[in-house]
Design a protein around this motif. Structure first.
Motif, PDB file in Angstrom:
ATOM      1  N   ARG A  38     -25.587 105.577  25.222  1.00 15.27           N
ATOM      2  CA  ARG A  38     -25.278 104.462  24.344  1.00 15.27           C
ATOM      3  C   ARG A  38     -26.454 103.508  24.288  1.00 15.27           C
ATOM      4  O   ARG A  38     -27.248 103.420  25.221  1.00 15.27           O
ATOM      5  N   GLN A  39     -26.554 102.820  23.178  1.00 17.25           N
ATOM      6  CA  GLN A  39     -27.625 101.867  22.988  1.00 17.25           C
ATOM      7  C   GLN A  39     -27.055 100.609  22.344  1.00 17.25           C
ATOM      8  O   GLN A  39     -26.628 100.633  21.193  1.00 17.25           O
ATOM      9  N   ALA A  40     -27.058  99.540  23.103  1.00 19.49           N
ATOM     10  CA  ALA A  40     -26.621  98.253  22.598  1.00 19.49           C
ATOM     11  C   ALA A  40     -27.782  97.561  21.903  1.00 19.49           C
ATOM     12  O   ALA A  40     -28.951  97.843  22.171  1.00 19.49           O
ATOM     13  N   ALA A  41     -27.453  96.643  21.016  1.00 18.99           N
ATOM     14  CA  ALA A  41     -28.479  95.917  20.284  1.00 18.99           C
ATOM     15  C   ALA A  41     -29.422  95.217  21.242  1.00 18.99           C
ATOM     16  O   ALA A  41     -28.987  94.502  22.151  1.00 18.99           O
ATOM     17  N   GLY A  42     -30.705  95.439  21.047  1.00 20.40           N
ATOM     18  CA  GLY A  42     -31.711  94.799  21.864  1.00 20.40           C
ATOM     19  C   GLY A  42     -31.904  95.393  23.239  1.00 20.40           C
ATOM     20  O   GLY A  42     -32.668  94.843  24.036  1.00 20.40           O
ATOM     21  N   GLU A  46     -29.046 104.045  27.245  1.00 14.29           N
ATOM     22  CA  GLU A  46     -28.668 104.302  28.618  1.00 14.29           C
ATOM     23  C   GLU A  46     -27.702 105.472  28.726  1.00 14.29           C
ATOM     24  O   GLU A  46     -26.917 105.749  27.823  1.00 14.29           O
ATOM     25  N   PHE A  47     -27.768 106.110  29.868  1.00 16.74           N
ATOM     26  CA  PHE A  47     -26.911 107.240  30.152  1.00 16.74           C
ATOM     27  C   PHE A  47     -25.483 106.784  30.387  1.00 16.74           C
ATOM     28  O   PHE A  47     -25.239 105.763  31.038  1.00 16.74           O
ATOM     29  N   VAL A  48     -24.542 107.557  29.876  1.00 20.18           N
ATOM     30  CA  VAL A  48     -23.131 107.272  30.070  1.00 20.18           C
ATOM     31  C   VAL A  48     -22.450 108.372  30.874  1.00 20.18           C
ATOM     32  O   VAL A  48     -21.813 108.109  31.895  1.00 20.18           O
ATOM     33  N   ALA A  49     -22.564 109.601  30.425  1.00 20.96           N
ATOM     34  CA  ALA A  49     -21.892 110.707  31.083  1.00 20.96           C
ATOM     35  C   ALA A  49     -22.500 112.014  30.619  1.00 20.96           C
ATOM     36  O   ALA A  49     -23.119 112.084  29.556  1.00 20.96           O
ATOM     37  N   ALA A  50     -22.315 113.057  31.415  1.00 22.28           N
ATOM     38  CA  ALA A  50     -22.807 114.375  31.037  1.00 22.28           C
ATOM     39  C   ALA A  50     -21.902 115.441  31.616  1.00 22.28           C
ATOM     40  O   ALA A  50     -21.215 115.222  32.621  1.00 22.28           O
ATOM     41  N   ILE A  60     -20.995 110.725  35.761  1.00 20.00           N
ATOM     42  CA  ILE A  60     -20.636 109.542  34.994  1.00 20.00           C
ATOM     43  C   ILE A  60     -21.400 108.349  35.538  1.00 20.00           C
ATOM     44  O   ILE A  60     -21.513 108.175  36.752  1.00 20.00           O
ATOM     45  N   ALA A  61     -21.914 107.537  34.642  1.00 20.89           N
ATOM     46  CA  ALA A  61     -22.661 106.359  35.053  1.00 20.89           C
ATOM     47  C   ALA A  61     -21.762 105.388  35.807  1.00 20.89           C
ATOM     48  O   ALA A  61     -20.572 105.254  35.506  1.00 20.89           O
ATOM     49  N   ASP A  62     -22.346 104.703  36.774  1.00 14.86           N
ATOM     50  CA  ASP A  62     -21.577 103.745  37.563  1.00 14.86           C
ATOM     51  C   ASP A  62     -20.934 102.666  36.696  1.00 14.86           C
ATOM     52  O   ASP A  62     -19.846 102.181  37.008  1.00 14.86           O
ATOM     53  N   SER A  63     -21.596 102.312  35.620  1.00 10.62           N
ATOM     54  CA  SER A  63     -21.100 101.239  34.776  1.00 10.62           C
ATOM     55  C   SER A  63     -19.790 101.570  34.080  1.00 10.62           C
ATOM     56  O   SER A  63     -19.061 100.664  33.669  1.00 10.62           O
ATOM     57  N   VAL A  93     -24.044 101.697  20.014  1.00  8.53           N
ATOM     58  CA  VAL A  93     -24.017 102.963  19.308  1.00  8.53           C
ATOM     59  C   VAL A  93     -23.988 104.061  20.356  1.00  8.53           C
ATOM     60  O   VAL A  93     -24.832 104.092  21.257  1.00  8.53           O
ATOM     61  N   TYR A  94     -23.027 104.940  20.242  1.00  7.82           N
ATOM     62  CA  TYR A  94     -22.869 106.029  21.190  1.00  7.82           C
ATOM     63  C   TYR A  94     -23.388 107.323  20.582  1.00  7.82           C
ATOM     64  O   TYR A  94     -23.053 107.675  19.453  1.00  7.82           O
ATOM     65  N   TYR A  95     -24.187 108.025  21.357  1.00  8.29           N
ATOM     66  CA  TYR A  95     -24.793 109.270  20.926  1.00  8.29           C
ATOM     67  C   TYR A  95     -24.394 110.405  21.854  1.00  8.29           C
ATOM     68  O   TYR A  95     -24.301 110.217  23.066  1.00  8.29           O
ATOM     69  N   CYS A  96     -24.189 111.568  21.289  1.00  6.43           N
ATOM     70  CA  CYS A  96     -24.133 112.751  22.119  1.00  6.43           C
ATOM     71  C   CYS A  96     -25.438 113.503  21.974  1.00  6.43           C
ATOM     72  O   CYS A  96     -26.127 113.406  20.955  1.00  6.43           O
TER      73      CYS A  96
END
Length: 123
Positions: A38-42, A46-50, A60-63, A93-96
């Protein structure tokens, strides 16, 4: 090769849930690990999960640990990201993305990317 298309994003209130889908085309989908970023504005992406190619190993990311779950259905050529207990900080924005076989956490390790889907979490 795999072509990836995300869907399922949208506007949700804090505490709500969304399920993102990543639909893939191509006969080699089953050989690819899938990651969600995912990429937040500005901010940086960052990695989320795989999830690995067999679907029997995930990270899964700690966040988002405890709130998000990654899964895949190779028979349907689709990977999923179930997002629960969403908070405004999850807005992005979430990307796979896909890479060969093994999971990874670095953006540069993924060769194929979807177009992204916007997730906005309101208070």
């Amino acid at each position: 090769q795999a072509l990836l298309v995300e869907s399922g994003g949208g506007l949700v209130q804090a505490g709500g849930s969304l399920r993102l889908s990543c639909a893939a085309s191509g006969r080699t989908f089953n050989t690819y690990a899938v990651g969600w970023f995912r990429q937040a504005a500005g901010k940086e992406r960052e990695f989320v999960a795989a999830i690995n190619w067999r679907g029997d190993s995930t990270t899964i990311a700690d966040s988002v640990k405890g709130r998000f779950t990654i899964s895949r259905d190779n028979a349907e050529n689709t990977a999923y990201l179930q997002m629960n207990s969403l908070a405004p900080e999850d807005t992005a924005v979430y990307y796979c993305a896909a890479r060969r076989i093994t999971i990874a956490k670095n953006t540069r390790d993924y060769e194929y990317w979807g177009q992204g889907t916007q997730v906005t979490v309101s208070r």
